[in-house]
Design a protein around this motif. Sequence first.
Motif, mmCIF file in Angstrom:
data_model
loop_
_atom_site.group_PDB
_atom_site.id
_atom_site.type_symbol
_atom_site.label_atom_id
_atom_site.label_comp_id
_atom_site.label_asym_id
_atom_site.label_seq_id
_atom_site.Cartn_x
_atom_site.Cartn_y
_atom_site.Cartn_z
ATOM 1 N N ASN A 2 0.860 -1.178 0.000
ATOM 2 C CA ASN A 2 0.000 0.000 0.000
ATOM 3 C C ASN A 2 0.899 1.231 0.000
ATOM 4 O O ASN A 2 1.456 1.609 1.033
ATOM 5 N N ARG A 3 1.051 1.860 -1.157
ATOM 6 C CA ARG A 3 1.988 2.981 -1.261
ATOM 7 C C ARG A 3 1.588 4.147 -0.364
ATOM 8 O O ARG A 3 2.428 4.763 0.289
ATOM 9 N N GLN A 4 0.300 4.451 -0.357
ATOM 10 C CA GLN A 4 -0.132 5.580 0.450
ATOM 11 C C GLN A 4 0.171 5.343 1.925
ATOM 12 O O GLN A 4 0.703 6.215 2.618
ATOM 13 N N GLY A 5 -0.138 4.155 2.406
ATOM 14 C CA GLY A 5 0.129 3.834 3.803
ATOM 15 C C GLY A 5 1.609 3.901 4.133
ATOM 16 O O GLY A 5 2.001 4.390 5.198
ATOM 17 N N HIS A 6 2.439 3.396 3.219
ATOM 18 C CA HIS A 6 3.884 3.395 3.458
ATOM 19 C C HIS A 6 4.424 4.813 3.607
ATOM 20 O O HIS A 6 5.159 5.121 4.559
ATOM 21 N N TRP A 21 15.049 12.080 1.881
ATOM 22 C CA TRP A 21 15.122 12.818 0.621
ATOM 23 C C TRP A 21 14.992 14.334 0.799
ATOM 24 O O TRP A 21 15.017 15.085 -0.166
ATOM 25 N N TYR A 22 14.874 14.803 2.040
ATOM 26 C CA TYR A 22 14.650 16.232 2.284
ATOM 27 C C TYR A 22 15.815 17.078 1.769
ATOM 28 O O TYR A 22 16.991 16.758 1.974
ATOM 29 N N GLN A 23 15.476 18.187 1.110
ATOM 30 C CA GLN A 23 16.440 19.209 0.705
ATOM 31 C C GLN A 23 15.893 20.558 1.147
ATOM 32 O O GLN A 23 14.747 20.884 0.847
ATOM 33 N N ARG A 24 16.716 21.329 1.843
ATOM 34 C CA ARG A 24 16.248 22.662 2.245
ATOM 35 C C ARG A 24 15.973 23.506 1.013
ATOM 36 O O ARG A 24 14.960 24.203 0.932
ATOM 37 N N ARG A 25 16.897 23.456 0.051
ATOM 38 C CA ARG A 25 16.720 24.154 -1.216
ATOM 39 C C ARG A 25 17.134 23.195 -2.326
ATOM 40 O O ARG A 25 18.304 22.775 -2.364
ATOM 41 N N PRO A 26 16.241 22.828 -3.237
ATOM 42 C CA PRO A 26 16.556 21.875 -4.311
ATOM 43 C C PRO A 26 17.310 22.549 -5.461
ATOM 44 O O PRO A 26 16.773 22.773 -6.545
ATOM 45 N N ASP A 27 18.568 22.901 -5.204
ATOM 46 C CA ASP A 27 19.323 23.730 -6.146
ATOM 47 C C ASP A 27 19.436 23.132 -7.534
ATOM 48 O O ASP A 27 19.266 23.836 -8.539
ATOM 49 N N LEU A 28 19.761 21.839 -7.623
ATOM 50 C CA LEU A 28 19.956 21.250 -8.942
ATOM 51 C C LEU A 28 18.646 21.210 -9.726
ATOM 52 O O LEU A 28 18.626 21.498 -10.934
ATOM 53 N N SER A 29 17.559 20.882 -9.085
ATOM 54 C CA SER A 29 16.261 20.902 -9.762
ATOM 55 C C SER A 29 15.950 22.297 -10.299
ATOM 56 O O SER A 29 15.514 22.453 -11.447
ATOM 57 N N LEU A 30 16.193 23.311 -9.489
ATOM 58 C CA LEU A 30 15.924 24.681 -9.921
ATOM 59 C C LEU A 30 16.815 25.072 -11.090
ATOM 60 O O LEU A 30 16.364 25.733 -12.040
ATOM 61 N N LYS A 153 18.370 0.142 -1.877
ATOM 62 C CA LYS A 153 17.226 0.113 -0.981
ATOM 63 C C LYS A 153 17.160 1.450 -0.262
ATOM 64 O O LYS A 153 18.187 2.036 0.090
ATOM 65 N N CYS A 154 15.936 1.963 -0.063
ATOM 66 C CA CYS A 154 15.754 3.250 0.612
ATOM 67 C C CYS A 154 14.381 3.272 1.255
ATOM 68 O O CYS A 154 13.413 2.762 0.679
ATOM 69 N N SER A 155 14.282 3.846 2.438
ATOM 70 C CA SER A 155 12.995 3.958 3.139
ATOM 71 C C SER A 155 12.305 2.607 3.287
ATOM 72 O O SER A 155 11.075 2.516 3.241
ATOM 73 N N GLY A 156 13.112 1.574 3.429
ATOM 74 C CA GLY A 156 12.572 0.235 3.603
ATOM 75 C C GLY A 156 12.111 -0.441 2.330
ATOM 76 O O GLY A 156 11.543 -1.536 2.385
ATOM 77 N N LEU A 157 12.349 0.174 1.179
ATOM 78 C CA LEU A 157 11.896 -0.376 -0.103
ATOM 79 C C LEU A 157 13.074 -0.597 -1.039
ATOM 80 O O LEU A 157 14.061 0.127 -1.014
ATOM 81 N N ASP A 182 24.885 14.442 -12.451
ATOM 82 C CA ASP A 182 24.925 13.605 -11.250
ATOM 83 C C ASP A 182 25.104 14.461 -10.010
ATOM 84 O O ASP A 182 25.694 15.553 -10.063
ATOM 85 N N GLU A 183 24.581 13.965 -8.894
ATOM 86 C CA GLU A 183 24.639 14.713 -7.641
ATOM 87 C C GLU A 183 24.782 13.753 -6.476
ATOM 88 O O GLU A 183 24.184 12.671 -6.465
ATOM 89 N N THR A 184 25.573 14.142 -5.488
ATOM 90 C CA THR A 184 25.641 13.419 -4.227
ATOM 91 C C THR A 184 24.744 14.133 -3.228
ATOM 92 O O THR A 184 24.995 15.291 -2.872
ATOM 93 N N HIS A 185 23.677 13.461 -2.827
ATOM 94 C CA HIS A 185 22.724 14.033 -1.873
ATOM 95 C C HIS A 185 23.120 13.618 -0.464
ATOM 96 O O HIS A 185 23.341 12.440 -0.184
ATOM 97 N N LEU A 186 23.194 14.596 0.425
ATOM 98 C CA LEU A 186 23.468 14.331 1.830
ATOM 99 C C LEU A 186 22.144 14.321 2.586
ATOM 100 O O LEU A 186 21.431 15.329 2.628
ATOM 101 N N THR A 187 21.796 13.187 3.139
ATOM 102 C CA THR A 187 20.528 13.055 3.857
ATOM 103 C C THR A 187 20.595 13.793 5.194
ATOM 104 O O THR A 187 21.676 14.097 5.701
ATOM 105 N N PRO A 188 19.431 14.104 5.799
ATOM 106 C CA PRO A 188 19.435 14.730 7.120
ATOM 107 C C PRO A 188 20.206 13.914 8.157
ATOM 108 O O PRO A 188 20.741 14.476 9.117
ATOM 109 N N GLY A 189 20.292 12.604 7.952
ATOM 110 C CA GLY A 189 21.033 11.740 8.875
ATOM 111 C C GLY A 189 22.525 11.690 8.608
ATOM 112 O O GLY A 189 23.269 11.023 9.330
ATOM 113 N N GLY A 190 22.975 12.369 7.541
ATOM 114 C CA GLY A 190 24.400 12.435 7.257
ATOM 115 C C GLY A 190 24.920 11.403 6.272
ATOM 116 O O GLY A 190 26.127 11.338 6.030
#
Length: 208
Positions: A2-6, A21-30, A153-157, A182-190
């Motif tokens: 159930n995607r919504q539940g997950h 996946w949180y980004q304070r400012r999504p610079d590359l997307s912008l 694997k990410c977020s249990g999936l 390409d981009e290296t994303h640093l998660t809130p957990g480091g």
Amino acid sequence: MNRQGHWNQAYRTNGAQEVSWYQRRPDLSLTLIAASGVAKDAGIIDAGGGASTLVDFLLDEGYTRLAVLDVSPIALAHARSRLGARAETVQWFEADVTSFVPPHRFGLWHDRAVFHFLTDKADREKYADALRRTLAPGGQAIIATFAMDGPCKCSGLRTVRYDAPSILAELGPGLRLVGQVDETHLTPGGSEQEFSYFRFSRTAAGAV
């Protein structure tokens, strides 16, 4: 699954600013949206945008006809609350991207982290169909996925990692690859996560 539940549970457990996946400012997307040359009133839809701050910065830069699509009502509620009165200028779609039917076309489709979670081929085909239904003739798509050396694997999936040939093969006809960054994303957990951002333009073969 159930995607919504997950994804609702992910936001309940971690909060909008602590999900991986949180980004304070999504610079590359912008940067890529600006590079696309899409007119500011052509319409941009953020597929899987959830609580992303992308919509905030697009509004700041004068883009209109913006929309956010996400399966999680909790994620969308976070974004709407954060935007306050400005939320009324955005279209909000609570739906699974694989079954999304747009009310109108958009000039640009943005997806930072949905496609790589679609491990079932049938779901990837439905995603490609939704993309073609949504994207206006001559429009562009920016799709970011885990790179070939990114997490499996990410977020249990489980995830599917992509390079340019493999994502083109999955999306099918009607899209021409404009470029890859390409981009290296640093998660809130480091932790570090390797992403690839692909920019496509829609060709006549993608007409629906």
